[in-house]
Design an enzyme around this catalytic site. Structure first.
Site, PDB file in Angstrom:
ATOM      1  N   SER A   1      -0.150   0.844  -5.717  1.00  0.00           N
ATOM      2  CA  SER A   1      -0.407   1.275  -4.338  1.00  0.00           C
ATOM      3  C   SER A   1       0.418   2.443  -3.820  1.00  0.00           C
ATOM      4  O   SER A   1       0.149   2.933  -2.725  1.00  0.00           O
ATOM      5  CB  SER A   1      -0.234   0.098  -3.383  1.00  0.00           C
ATOM      6  OG  SER A   1      -1.402  -0.662  -3.389  1.00  0.00           O
TER       7      SER A   1
ATOM      8  N   LYS B   1       4.797   2.697   5.753  1.00  0.00           N
ATOM      9  CA  LYS B   1       3.647   1.810   5.587  1.00  0.00           C
ATOM     10  C   LYS B   1       3.808   0.618   6.515  1.00  0.00           C
ATOM     11  O   LYS B   1       4.921   0.078   6.657  1.00  0.00           O
ATOM     12  CB  LYS B   1       3.573   1.364   4.121  1.00  0.00           C
ATOM     13  CG  LYS B   1       2.350   0.542   3.761  1.00  0.00           C
ATOM     14  CD  LYS B   1       2.342   0.251   2.261  1.00  0.00           C
ATOM     15  CE  LYS B   1       1.122  -0.500   1.802  1.00  0.00           C
ATOM     16  NZ  LYS B   1       1.133  -0.711   0.328  1.00  0.00           N
TER      17      LYS B   1
ATOM     18  N   SER C   1      -3.042   0.773  -1.895  1.00  0.00           N
ATOM     19  CA  SER C   1      -3.126   0.395  -0.500  1.00  0.00           C
ATOM     20  C   SER C   1      -2.317   1.288   0.446  1.00  0.00           C
ATOM     21  O   SER C   1      -2.566   1.263   1.648  1.00  0.00           O
ATOM     22  CB  SER C   1      -2.643  -1.055  -0.330  1.00  0.00           C
ATOM     23  OG  SER C   1      -1.316  -1.193  -0.760  1.00  0.00           O
TER      24      SER C   1
HETATM   25  N1  GLN Z   1      -4.992  -2.031  -6.017  1.00  0.00           N
HETATM   26  C1  GLN Z   1      -4.117  -3.103  -6.370  1.00  0.00           C
HETATM   27  C2  GLN Z   1      -4.545  -4.366  -5.646  1.00  0.00           C
HETATM   28  O1  GLN Z   1      -5.507  -4.326  -4.987  1.00  0.00           O
HETATM   29  C3  GLN Z   1      -2.704  -2.747  -6.071  1.00  0.00           C
HETATM   30  C4  GLN Z   1      -2.279  -2.987  -4.686  1.00  0.00           C
HETATM   31  C5  GLN Z   1      -0.840  -2.680  -4.463  1.00  0.00           C
HETATM   32  O2  GLN Z   1      -0.178  -2.061  -5.303  1.00  0.00           O
HETATM   33  N2  GLN Z   1      -0.312  -3.143  -3.352  1.00  0.00           N
HETATM   34  O3  GLN Z   1      -3.921  -5.370  -5.735  1.00  0.00           O
END
Ligand code: GLN
Length: 493
Positions: free
Chosen positions: A178, A79, A154
């Site tokens: 994410s 990532k 994400s």
């Molecule tokens: N969808 C969650 C957010 O928008 C989780 C994001 C993540 O785990 N980095 O914060």
């Protein structure tokens, strides 16, 4: 057959035995990326020269009879919020468009020391803020199962890269789901380890009390293998735990016999798509037949997890992202002639709308007068949530719930309504608030008719374990995988 048809462990064994060269495996990965990335947009950067040079080194080490690591010759993707020395690392943000880290994340160094070959950096939501990968400055990633749908976020690029067969292993980060949510949406396996299990050194921070790095793979056995390499205390991260690192692979005995699986029925009853509910119920039945016993549990505060999460994570993000000021890293506005304007213009030009929204919200909830009402209150409810899980784990070993309330939704479907987007995280965020380990494994498909055919949309089963008990978690996930064939299905691209 492509060397990538098998998992990380098989690739490593083949490389060690000389049945295939690391360079050939690396070429196959690069070819596959070239083939599918134009339609997926899963990679922000592919460094073929670096990857082939690393692979050649592994082949030379083998020829010289040097000992090879647990991931020798395994191509991996990272990532793009994980620092790799000298390799552009952007967090999919304009503000870091030109940033080349002077050091590598500990997780990255450990993988490389084990012989893994980094092929590139994957697309993600900007600074890991999002659930659909649509917040990336480099455009959305597309779901390999249905390219008009989101791969989740994400870590959408990492999940899509694994699902599309570009690499058998990718790293993501999970602050509120994410890793697990994109794994669910892409039909692959994703693990968020216990908070502190894996060093966060070199991970661009979003919300430091929630962030964890973890693997995305096609097989639970590869997740176990990767975790063995990643886990362990690190002097560079004071929150990394000095907890023993068991042999996670040895824990995969293939049985769930005697394991008590808790099911929070009330929590999962509302707002869940029928296809997800059916797949979840079927998965519970599979676990029961595999020897697990099902126990009803109650998580009375879980319904508050979304507001608590979005208060805590925005508060921490507003603090963490203060460092991007146009002076120390990345983008600097050319349109400023005093320091304050330099700060504000650089941030205005560099950050996208979701990141700005969170910085503003986080600044607000931490400000005098609102701190007690919002941030402090959220931390108090967070404690109640922890108590819910502590109580549940007195009578069960694992908690099961769907990873997401719906199958992957369409690109653009929720972008105009941030609240709807946030609500999609209902089943993943409480795990981070409490610090527990959680895994998503494929547990079915929702078949959706479209003009000219049917889209098979992956569904994920989430299993949650006790603090530092990834062993039980992986054992049950692996036992489930062995008696189902969801993880063996691949998208046709
Ligand atoms: N969808 C969650 C957010 O928008 C989780 C994001 C993540 O785990 N980095 O914060």
């Amino acid at each position: 057959m492509s060397p990538l048809a098998s998992g990380a462990r098989e690739i490593r064994d083949d490389v060690v035995a000389g049945r295939v060269s690391a360079v050939d495996v690396c070429r196959a990965a690069l070819d596959r990326i070239a083939e599918v990335n134009p339609s997926l947009n899963a990679f922000n950067l592919v460094d073929a020269d670096r990857a082939l040079a690393r692979a050649a080194t592994i082949d030379r080490q083998r020829a010289a009879g040097a000992p090879l690591g647990l991931l020798a010759g395994v191509p991996i993707a990272l990532k793009d919020n994980l620092c790799v020395q000298g390799m552009r690392t952007t967090a999919s943000s304009r503000i870091l468009e030109t940033f080349e880290p002077p050091y590598s994340a500990t997780a990255v160094s450990r993988l490389e020391q084990a012989g893994a070959v980094i092929v590139g950096k994957t697309n993600c939501d900007e600074f890991a803020m999002g659930s659909s990968n649509e917040n990336s400055a480099y455009g959305p990633v597309r779901n390999p199962w249905a390219t008009d749908r989101t791969p989740g976020g994400s870590s959408g690029g990492s999940a899509a890269a694994v699902a599309a067969g570009c690499v058998p292993l990718a790293l993501g980060s999970d602050t509120g789901g994410s890793i697990r949510q994109p794994a669910a949406f892409c039909g692959v396996t994703g693990l968020k380890p216990t908070y502190g299990r894996v060093s966060r050194y070199g991970l661009l921070a979003f919300a430091s009390s929630l962030d964890q790095i973890g693997p995305i793979t096609r097989r639970v056995s590869d997740t176990a293998l990767a975790l063995s390499v990643l886990a362990g205390a690190d002097p560079m991260d004071s929150t990394s735990a000095r907890e023993d690192v068991p042999d996670f692979s040895a824990a995969l005995t293939g049985t769930a016999a005697g394991v008590r699986v808790g099911v929070p029925r009330a929590f999962v009853s509302g707002g869940v798509d029928a296809t997800v509910r059916d797949a979840f119920d079927a998965a519970l039945e599979v676990l029961r037949r595999a020897g697990a016993s099902l126990v009803d549990i109650d998580l009375p505060h879980a319904k508050y997890a979304i507001p608590v999460y979005y208060l805590v994570c925005t508060a921490e993000a507003s603090s963490n992202l203060a460092r991007y000021d146009g002076v120390k890293y990345g983008h600097r506005s050319a349109a400023a002639n005093d320091l304050t304007t330099l700060y504000s213009r650089s941030r205005d030009e560099g950050f996208g709308p979701e990141v700005k929204r969170r910085i503003m919200l986080g600044t607000y909830v931490l400000s005098a007068g609102y701190y007690d009402a919002f941030y402090l209150k959220a931390q108090q409810v967070r404690t109640l949530l922890r108590q819910d899980y502590t109580r549940a784990f007195e009578s069960v070993d694992i908690v099961a719930m769907p990873t997401t309330p719906t199958p992957p939704f369409k690109l653009g479907e929720k972008t105009d309504d941030p609240l709807q987007m946030y609500l999609a995280d209902i089943f993943t965020v409480s795990v981070n608030l409490v610090g527990l380990p959680g895994i998503s494994v494929p547990c079915g498909f929702a078949d959706q008719r479209r003009p000219g055919g049917i889209d098979r949309l992956p569904i994920g089963l989430q299993l949650i374990g006790r603090m530092f008990d990834e062993t039980t978690l992986l054992r049950v996930a692996d036992a489930y995988e062995r008696v189902t064939d969801w993880s063996r299905q691949t998208p046709t691209l």
